[in-house]
Design a protein around this motif. Structure first.
Motif, short mmCIF file in Angstrom:
data_model
loop_
_atom_site.label_atom_id
_atom_site.label_comp_id
_atom_site.label_asym_id
_atom_site.label_seq_id
_atom_site.Cartn_x
_atom_site.Cartn_y
_atom_site.Cartn_z
N ARG A 37 0.88 -1.17 0.00
CA ARG A 37 0.00 0.00 0.00
C ARG A 37 0.91 1.21 0.00
O ARG A 37 2.13 1.05 0.17
CB ARG A 37 -0.94 -0.01 1.22
CG ARG A 37 -0.23 -0.11 2.56
CD ARG A 37 -1.24 -0.14 3.68
NE ARG A 37 -0.87 -1.08 4.70
CZ ARG A 37 -0.88 -0.80 6.01
NH1 ARG A 37 -1.26 0.40 6.43
NH2 ARG A 37 -0.54 -1.70 6.89
N PRO A 38 0.39 2.43 -0.19
CA PRO A 38 1.30 3.58 -0.25
C PRO A 38 2.22 3.65 0.97
O PRO A 38 1.77 3.63 2.12
CB PRO A 38 0.34 4.77 -0.28
CG PRO A 38 -0.90 4.24 -0.92
CD PRO A 38 -1.01 2.81 -0.45
N GLY A 115 4.46 7.35 2.84
CA GLY A 115 4.14 7.29 1.41
C GLY A 115 5.42 7.29 0.59
O GLY A 115 6.48 6.88 1.05
N THR A 117 6.26 5.57 -2.16
CA THR A 117 6.75 4.35 -2.83
C THR A 117 6.01 4.16 -4.15
O THR A 117 4.96 4.75 -4.37
CB THR A 117 6.52 3.11 -1.95
OG1 THR A 117 5.14 3.13 -1.54
CG2 THR A 117 7.41 3.10 -0.74
N GLN A 120 4.61 7.09 -7.12
CA GLN A 120 4.29 8.27 -6.33
C GLN A 120 5.51 9.18 -6.33
O GLN A 120 6.58 8.83 -6.84
CB GLN A 120 3.95 7.86 -4.89
CG GLN A 120 2.67 7.04 -4.78
CD GLN A 120 2.58 6.33 -3.43
OE1 GLN A 120 2.44 5.12 -3.37
NE2 GLN A 120 2.68 7.09 -2.37
N SER A 122 8.35 10.72 -4.09
CA SER A 122 8.95 10.58 -2.76
C SER A 122 9.44 11.96 -2.31
O SER A 122 9.27 12.95 -3.02
CB SER A 122 10.07 9.54 -2.76
OG SER A 122 11.20 10.07 -3.39
N THR A 156 1.24 10.75 -0.66
CA THR A 156 0.44 9.82 0.15
C THR A 156 -0.28 8.79 -0.71
O THR A 156 -0.76 7.79 -0.18
CB THR A 156 -0.63 10.60 0.94
OG1 THR A 156 -1.43 11.35 0.01
CG2 THR A 156 0.01 11.55 1.94
N GLY A 157 -0.37 9.04 -2.02
CA GLY A 157 -1.03 8.07 -2.90
C GLY A 157 -2.49 8.39 -3.15
O GLY A 157 -3.18 7.66 -3.85
N SER A 160 -2.76 9.59 -8.21
CA SER A 160 -1.82 8.61 -8.75
C SER A 160 -1.08 9.16 -9.98
O SER A 160 -1.50 10.13 -10.60
CB SER A 160 -2.57 7.32 -9.12
OG SER A 160 -3.54 7.64 -10.07
N LYS A 164 6.91 6.24 -11.24
CA LYS A 164 7.52 6.99 -10.15
C LYS A 164 7.96 8.36 -10.66
O LYS A 164 8.29 8.51 -11.85
CB LYS A 164 8.70 6.23 -9.56
CG LYS A 164 9.85 6.06 -10.51
CD LYS A 164 11.12 5.65 -9.82
CE LYS A 164 11.10 4.22 -9.37
NZ LYS A 164 12.42 3.74 -8.94
#
Ligand code: SF4
Ligand code: SF4
Length: 363
Positions: A37-38, A115, A117, A120, A122, A156-157, A160, A164
């Motif tokens: 998950r995020p 979050g 990952t 997303q 970073s 935080t996701g 979307s 990346k």
């Protein structure tokens, strides 16, 4: 390797001493990883061992008390193991999945987000800025905080992205941040050659060292008011600030002509396509503290248009290469100027930038 062989006179101790036992045990024998998950992922070893990672965003400049808080959480949930990533995230490494939710609760109670990952954004890797470095053309922490406040849903996701997206910030072209190889990069720029204080220079600086400090040979000796000094050939200056570092009498900071530029399309990864250097999109934006709204709007515009147009798994630079730079400028609405023409003889295009090899028959 014995403990004696690992000892060195300089530098950090050998990293192997700090590896979590599960990483040591499965070194070189990891099978795959999954995004749960995020902000939470698991690495699965060929042996079946599972290592869980919880990624937490940090503001990079941390108080000792904050580091102690993170260390206490690592002691409570991770047998004392955690790591900092090169983009200023802190990752807690767990072997017990039952501890993930309590850890996240405690991290969030301290005010830190989980979050960054997968597909997303970073944390933004950044440099010192006005807090610390004399060469800075703009602040680092202030710009990054303003940009990240706007991009937070992508961390935080809750929003979307196709792939990346790595964002970097450096406060001058010496680029202590990963500006040259990030999907979106903000770079502080000086646009005028240093101003020399001829009265201070003989008292503060060694002239041969000052002349040698200039990578483009723009500084030469001169006699000013009957005293030894230097002059700068402005057309030869690339505004790097090296001379200012060795001689405070060559001041490069200028509140009127310092500002920010935006670059896109860099990446380090060898996946699918070769690594790429980022390229210029916006040559200059004014310093507008405390929230730099022009920069924040420009970065958000690029992210939104990328999110709406790129294909799944397509990095920023791969997307632009597919649609072409003219189309990118048209979609984003940024103006194409003379500053976008790269006429530097040793431009990055001529370097080999990849670990991908191609063997040709007969060569
Ligand atoms: S990028 Fe430039 S101004 Fe910023 S910390 Fe590094 S040397 Fe200093
Ligand atoms: S700013 Fe850099 S290029 Fe310009 S004079 Fe100083 S050292 Fe030379």
């Amino acid at each position: 390797m014995t403990e004696f062989q690992r000892q060195t006179d300089i530098g950090p101790p050998h990293y192997e001493r700090f590896l979590p036992p599960i990483v040591k045990k499965n070194y070189g024998a990891w099978d795959h990883h999954e995004l749960l998950r995020p902000g939470v992922m698991v690495h699965v070893a060929a042996s079946g061992d599972r290592l869980y990672t919880v990624r937490v965003g940090t503001p990079r400049l941390l108080a000792v008390t904050t580091i102690r808080q993170f260390a206490d959480l690592a002691d409570a949930y991770c047998d004392g193991y955690l790591r900092w990533t090169s983009r200023n995230n802190v990752e807690f490494l767990l072997t017990d999945p039952a501890k993930i939710d309590p850890l996240i609760r405690d991290v969030q109670a301290l005010g830190y987000p989980v979050g960054g990952t997968g597909n997303q954004i970073s944390s933004i890797v950044h440099t010192q800025g006005w807090v610390h470095c004399h060469s800075s053309a703009s602040d680092a922490s202030g710009v990054v905080k303003s940009v990240m406040d706007r991009l937070f849903p992508y961390f935080t996701g809750s929003k979307s992205l196709p792939s990346k997206l790595r964002v970097a910030y450096a406060c001058c072209l010496n680029m202590c941040g990963a500006v040259h190889c990030s999907d979106i990069a903000i770079l502080g720029v000086h646009t005028k050659a240093p101003v020399i204080s001829h009265s201070d220079l003989p008292k503060m600086c060694e002239i041969p060292t000052l002349i040698a400090s200039c990578p483009t040979g723009a500084i030469r000796p001169a006699t000013v008011n009957g005293k030894p000094s230097v002059e700068i050939e402005a057309g030869q200056c690339m505004y790097c600030g090296n001379c200012y570092t060795v001689c405070p009498a060559c001041r490069i900071n200028n509140p009127e002509s310092d500002g920010l530029s935006i670059w896109v399309g860099g990446k380090v990864s060898n996946a699918r396509t070769t690594p790429q250097f980022s390229k210029l999109v916006v040559p200059f934006m004014p310093n507008n503290p405390p929230r730099w709204p022009e920069v924040v709007d420009a970065v958000e515009r690029i992210v939104t248009i990328y999110a709406g147009n790129a294909r799944k798994h397509e990095r920023m630079g791969e997307w632009i290469n597919r649609i072409g730079w003219p189309r990118f400028f048209k979609l984003t609405g940024f103006e194409f100027t003379k500053y976008h023409i790269d006429d530097f003889r040793h431009a990055g295009e001529t370097y080999n930038r990849t670990a991908q090899l191609r063997h040709e028959r007969g060569s």
